[in-house]
Design a protein around this motif. Structure first.
Motif, PDB file in Angstrom:
ATOM      1  N   PHE A 223       0.827  -1.204   0.000  1.00 40.24           N
ATOM      2  CA  PHE A 223       0.000   0.000   0.000  1.00 40.24           C
ATOM      3  C   PHE A 223       0.866   1.260   0.000  1.00 40.24           C
ATOM      4  O   PHE A 223       0.503   2.271  -0.599  1.00 40.24           O
ATOM      5  CB  PHE A 223      -0.923   0.029   1.224  1.00 40.24           C
ATOM      6  CG  PHE A 223      -2.047  -0.978   1.183  1.00 40.24           C
ATOM      7  CD1 PHE A 223      -2.299  -1.738   0.045  1.00 40.24           C
ATOM      8  CD2 PHE A 223      -2.866  -1.162   2.282  1.00 40.24           C
ATOM      9  CE1 PHE A 223      -3.336  -2.664  -0.005  1.00 40.24           C
ATOM     10  CE2 PHE A 223      -3.913  -2.070   2.258  1.00 40.24           C
ATOM     11  CZ  PHE A 223      -4.150  -2.828   1.114  1.00 40.24           C
ATOM     12  N   ALA A 224       1.997   1.206   0.681  1.00 47.05           N
ATOM     13  CA  ALA A 224       2.874   2.372   0.788  1.00 47.05           C
ATOM     14  C   ALA A 224       3.492   2.751  -0.556  1.00 47.05           C
ATOM     15  O   ALA A 224       3.994   3.867  -0.715  1.00 47.05           O
ATOM     16  CB  ALA A 224       3.972   2.118   1.815  1.00 47.05           C
ATOM     17  N   LYS A 225       3.461   1.847  -1.513  1.00 48.27           N
ATOM     18  CA  LYS A 225       4.049   2.108  -2.822  1.00 48.27           C
ATOM     19  C   LYS A 225       3.004   2.479  -3.871  1.00 48.27           C
ATOM     20  O   LYS A 225       3.332   2.695  -5.038  1.00 48.27           O
ATOM     21  CB  LYS A 225       4.816   0.872  -3.291  1.00 48.27           C
ATOM     22  CG  LYS A 225       5.920   0.430  -2.339  1.00 48.27           C
ATOM     23  CD  LYS A 225       6.552  -0.877  -2.817  1.00 48.27           C
ATOM     24  CE  LYS A 225       7.601  -1.367  -1.848  1.00 48.27           C
ATOM     25  NZ  LYS A 225       8.207  -2.667  -2.284  1.00 48.27           N
ATOM     26  N   ALA A 226       1.754   2.557  -3.442  1.00 49.77           N
ATOM     27  CA  ALA A 226       0.657   2.784  -4.395  1.00 49.77           C
ATOM     28  C   ALA A 226      -0.025   4.129  -4.167  1.00 49.77           C
ATOM     29  O   ALA A 226      -0.056   4.651  -3.050  1.00 49.77           O
ATOM     30  CB  ALA A 226      -0.377   1.667  -4.289  1.00 49.77           C
ATOM     31  N   THR A 227      -0.576   4.669  -5.250  1.00 53.97           N
ATOM     32  CA  THR A 227      -1.414   5.861  -5.166  1.00 53.97           C
ATOM     33  C   THR A 227      -2.871   5.443  -5.270  1.00 53.97           C
ATOM     34  O   THR A 227      -3.185   4.365  -5.765  1.00 53.97           O
ATOM     35  CB  THR A 227      -1.083   6.850  -6.294  1.00 53.97           C
ATOM     36  OG1 THR A 227      -1.250   6.189  -7.557  1.00 53.97           O
ATOM     37  CG2 THR A 227       0.351   7.357  -6.166  1.00 53.97           C
ATOM     38  N   ALA A 228      -3.760   6.308  -4.796  1.00 54.47           N
ATOM     39  CA  ALA A 228      -5.173   5.953  -4.789  1.00 54.47           C
ATOM     40  C   ALA A 228      -6.028   7.207  -4.834  1.00 54.47           C
ATOM     41  O   ALA A 228      -5.596   8.298  -4.438  1.00 54.47           O
ATOM     42  CB  ALA A 228      -5.513   5.134  -3.542  1.00 54.47           C
ATOM     43  N   VAL A 229      -7.248   7.036  -5.309  1.00 60.21           N
ATOM     44  CA  VAL A 229      -8.203   8.134  -5.360  1.00 60.21           C
ATOM     45  C   VAL A 229      -9.597   7.581  -5.101  1.00 60.21           C
ATOM     46  O   VAL A 229      -9.885   6.418  -5.403  1.00 60.21           O
ATOM     47  CB  VAL A 229      -8.137   8.851  -6.730  1.00 60.21           C
ATOM     48  CG1 VAL A 229      -8.635   7.933  -7.849  1.00 60.21           C
ATOM     49  CG2 VAL A 229      -8.924  10.158  -6.723  1.00 60.21           C
ATOM     50  N   MET A 230     -10.457   8.404  -4.504  1.00 53.23           N
ATOM     51  CA  MET A 230     -11.839   8.026  -4.216  1.00 53.23           C
ATOM     52  C   MET A 230     -12.758   8.921  -5.046  1.00 53.23           C
ATOM     53  O   MET A 230     -12.610  10.145  -5.050  1.00 53.23           O
ATOM     54  CB  MET A 230     -12.140   8.204  -2.725  1.00 53.23           C
ATOM     55  CG  MET A 230     -13.497   7.742  -2.262  1.00 53.23           C
ATOM     56  SD  MET A 230     -13.639   5.968  -1.900  1.00 53.23           S
ATOM     57  CE  MET A 230     -12.660   5.815  -0.392  1.00 53.23           C
ATOM     58  N   LEU A 250      -8.076   5.911   2.695  1.00 52.57           N
ATOM     59  CA  LEU A 250      -6.991   5.456   1.833  1.00 52.57           C
ATOM     60  C   LEU A 250      -5.637   5.904   2.371  1.00 52.57           C
ATOM     61  O   LEU A 250      -4.700   5.110   2.469  1.00 52.57           O
ATOM     62  CB  LEU A 250      -7.205   5.974   0.410  1.00 52.57           C
ATOM     63  CG  LEU A 250      -8.526   5.576  -0.252  1.00 52.57           C
ATOM     64  CD1 LEU A 250      -8.665   6.234  -1.623  1.00 52.57           C
ATOM     65  CD2 LEU A 250      -8.642   4.066  -0.375  1.00 52.57           C
ATOM     66  N   SER A 251      -5.528   7.174   2.733  1.00 53.84           N
ATOM     67  CA  SER A 251      -4.235   7.671   3.229  1.00 53.84           C
ATOM     68  C   SER A 251      -3.885   7.057   4.576  1.00 53.84           C
ATOM     69  O   SER A 251      -2.709   6.792   4.864  1.00 53.84           O
ATOM     70  CB  SER A 251      -4.240   9.195   3.310  1.00 53.84           C
ATOM     71  OG  SER A 251      -5.307   9.667   4.105  1.00 53.84           O
ATOM     72  N   ASP A 252      -4.887   6.779   5.416  1.00 54.39           N
ATOM     73  CA  ASP A 252      -4.615   6.138   6.704  1.00 54.39           C
ATOM     74  C   ASP A 252      -4.138   4.699   6.535  1.00 54.39           C
ATOM     75  O   ASP A 252      -3.516   4.133   7.441  1.00 54.39           O
ATOM     76  CB  ASP A 252      -5.866   6.158   7.589  1.00 54.39           C
ATOM     77  CG  ASP A 252      -6.140   7.528   8.196  1.00 54.39           C
ATOM     78  OD1 ASP A 252      -5.255   8.403   8.114  1.00 54.39           O
ATOM     79  OD2 ASP A 252      -7.240   7.733   8.742  1.00 54.39           O
ATOM     80  N   LEU A 253      -4.425   4.119   5.386  1.00 53.73           N
ATOM     81  CA  LEU A 253      -3.935   2.770   5.093  1.00 53.73           C
ATOM     82  C   LEU A 253      -2.567   2.793   4.417  1.00 53.73           C
ATOM     83  O   LEU A 253      -2.023   1.742   4.079  1.00 53.73           O
ATOM     84  CB  LEU A 253      -4.941   2.031   4.199  1.00 53.73           C
ATOM     85  CG  LEU A 253      -6.192   1.522   4.913  1.00 53.73           C
ATOM     86  CD1 LEU A 253      -7.250   1.074   3.899  1.00 53.73           C
ATOM     87  CD2 LEU A 253      -5.854   0.371   5.869  1.00 53.73           C
ATOM     88  N   GLY A 254      -2.015   3.980   4.243  1.00 58.82           N
ATOM     89  CA  GLY A 254      -0.664   4.092   3.697  1.00 58.82           C
ATOM     90  C   GLY A 254      -0.602   4.425   2.224  1.00 58.82           C
ATOM     91  O   GLY A 254       0.492   4.628   1.680  1.00 58.82           O
ATOM     92  N   GLY A 284      -2.810   4.038  -8.727  1.00 58.02           N
ATOM     93  CA  GLY A 284      -2.576   2.633  -8.420  1.00 58.02           C
ATOM     94  C   GLY A 284      -3.880   1.895  -8.190  1.00 58.02           C
ATOM     95  O   GLY A 284      -4.008   0.708  -8.505  1.00 58.02           O
ATOM     96  N   VAL A 285      -4.857   2.607  -7.642  1.00 58.16           N
ATOM     97  CA  VAL A 285      -6.196   2.060  -7.471  1.00 58.16           C
ATOM     98  C   VAL A 285      -7.188   3.208  -7.465  1.00 58.16           C
ATOM     99  O   VAL A 285      -6.922   4.276  -6.905  1.00 58.16           O
ATOM    100  CB  VAL A 285      -6.317   1.220  -6.172  1.00 58.16           C
ATOM    101  CG1 VAL A 285      -5.979   2.040  -4.947  1.00 58.16           C
ATOM    102  CG2 VAL A 285      -7.721   0.629  -6.030  1.00 58.16           C
ATOM    103  N   ALA A 286      -8.322   3.003  -8.124  1.00 56.02           N
ATOM    104  CA  ALA A 286      -9.419   3.962  -8.092  1.00 56.02           C
ATOM    105  C   ALA A 286     -10.587   3.303  -7.366  1.00 56.02           C
ATOM    106  O   ALA A 286     -11.058   2.243  -7.782  1.00 56.02           O
ATOM    107  CB  ALA A 286      -9.838   4.375  -9.496  1.00 56.02           C
TER     108      ALA A 286
END
Length: 366
Positions: A223-230, A250-254, A284-286
């Motif tokens: 998770f620390a190596k991935a980007t994400a958006v909601m 998402l950010s609290d999960l790294g 990295g994940v949407a």
């Protein structure tokens, strides 16, 4: 703007706009001023605060809490709490108090209490539910409940609404250092803990949920190596900002949020983005909060610009049905709903960011 996009499809509320007249306020306060101990609660004549549990901590009162409109001093332990903040009821329940009134936002749950919090009622009747029709808090009905504390921590309360509500009970409004509806769940819990005279207990609750986030991050260093958006498909594409509780999951999960996210949406909890900024979704994940898992996904993938993004081609999407218990818990993101969410969201995120397009993300939780 409604707190959550899609108000027409989910009966969502917004704490904004004109209040009821001061005349109504005065009349309502008078109507609710009897000392017979009775107060309306949904489906019962019993007082919904009757199951309030442990006494406040020693020397907890008086307590002064700073907020957007100044500060509020609470002189003694409140017994009749009304929550105007759209998710404040969960922290109140977690701390052993059943509110006499709650404000309905989503889910249509009895008493505005989700399934993750039902056991906290402890046999007490459900609170009276206050519905916001778009003109702000229902002042007359709130006054009739005879509150001795009004909580509006997770809210968009205006100064005029704060002033009017303060005429008949102490009001704890949203903190000034965040956007409206932008208070982190940790601070929400801590401030409500202070207001109820249980700061140490509130800290224990926060520590417990924080430990769940830490355990998930330890189990999933990827998770620390991935980007994400909601995001949600509301009037095009609506993306949630860094101060929104959904993004904080998402950010609290790294996971890292897009660097220019807030620059694009401004000082709101979220905003619609143009076709030219669909790159914000190519992370990295949407994670999508959608009204329907079939038609909404088909429509999204049918959009040529979005459908051509790598996040789609490589199967790095998570879909959550907004009207499900899971979807409601994601939107609320409280000290009680977050554990319910993590049990479902963490496996989905892990499948989405594992680097293998063949891995299917389990959507059965929705």
């Amino acid at each position: 703007m409604s707190r959550t996009p899609g108000a027409s499809r989910r009966r969502l509320s917004r704490l904004a706009g004109a209040l009821l007249s001061v005349l109504l306020l005065t009349t309502a306060a008078a109507c609710g001023s009897s000392d017979d101990g009775s107060g309306p609660s949904a489906g019962s004549g019993k007082d919904a605060s009757a199951s309030s549990s442990a006494a406040p901590e020693a020397k907890a009162f008086p307590v002064t809490i700073a907020h957007k409109f100044g500060s509020t001093t609470i002189k003694s332990a409140p017994k009749r709490v009304v929550t105007v903040g759209l998710t404040d009821q969960d922290a109140v329940l977690a701390l052993g108090t059943v509110p006499v009134g709650t404000t309905e936002w989503l889910g249509g749950y009895k008493g505005a209490i989700g399934p993750w919090a039902q056991d906290k009622l402890g046999g007490a009747p459900a609170p009276t539910v206050l519905k916001d029709d778009g003109t702000g808090p229902q002042v007359e009905k709130i006054a009739a409940l005879r509150p001795d504390l009004i909580l509006a921590v997770y809210s968009g309360l205006t100064k005029s609404q704060y002033d009017n509500l303060s005429k008949f009970a102490p009001v704890v409004a949203q903190p000034k250092e965040y956007n409206d509806y932008g208070v982190p769940w940790e601070q929400q819990t801590e401030e409500i803990g202070k207001a109820l005279g249980k700061p140490a207990e509130a800290q224990q609750l926060v520590d417990g949920v924080t430990a769940k986030f830490a355990a998930a991050k330890q189990a999933h260093p990827e998770f620390a190596k991935a980007t994400a958006v909601m995001a949600t498909p509301y009037e095009g594409t609506f993306v949630y900002g860094t101060q929104d509780p959904r993004s904080r999951l998402l950010s609290d999960l790294g996971l890292s949020l897009p660097k220019d996210l807030d620059k694009v949406i401004g000082d709101q909890f979220g905003a619609n983005i143009s076709k030219e900024r669909m790159d914000l979704l190519d992370q990295g994940v949407a994670v999508w909060i959608v009204p329907d898992l079939t038609s909404a996904v088909t429509k999204l993938h049918g959009d040529k610009i979005y459908g051509d993004l790598n996040v789609v081609k490589q199967g790095r999407e998570v879909f959550v049905k907004e009207s499900s218990d899971y979807g409601n818990a994601v939107s609320l993101s409280t000290v009680l709903s977050i554990p319910f969410v993590l049990d479902r969201l963490v496996p989905q995120l892990a499948a989405a960011v594992d680097g293998d397009p063949a891995t299917k993300v389990d959507e059965s939780a929705s």
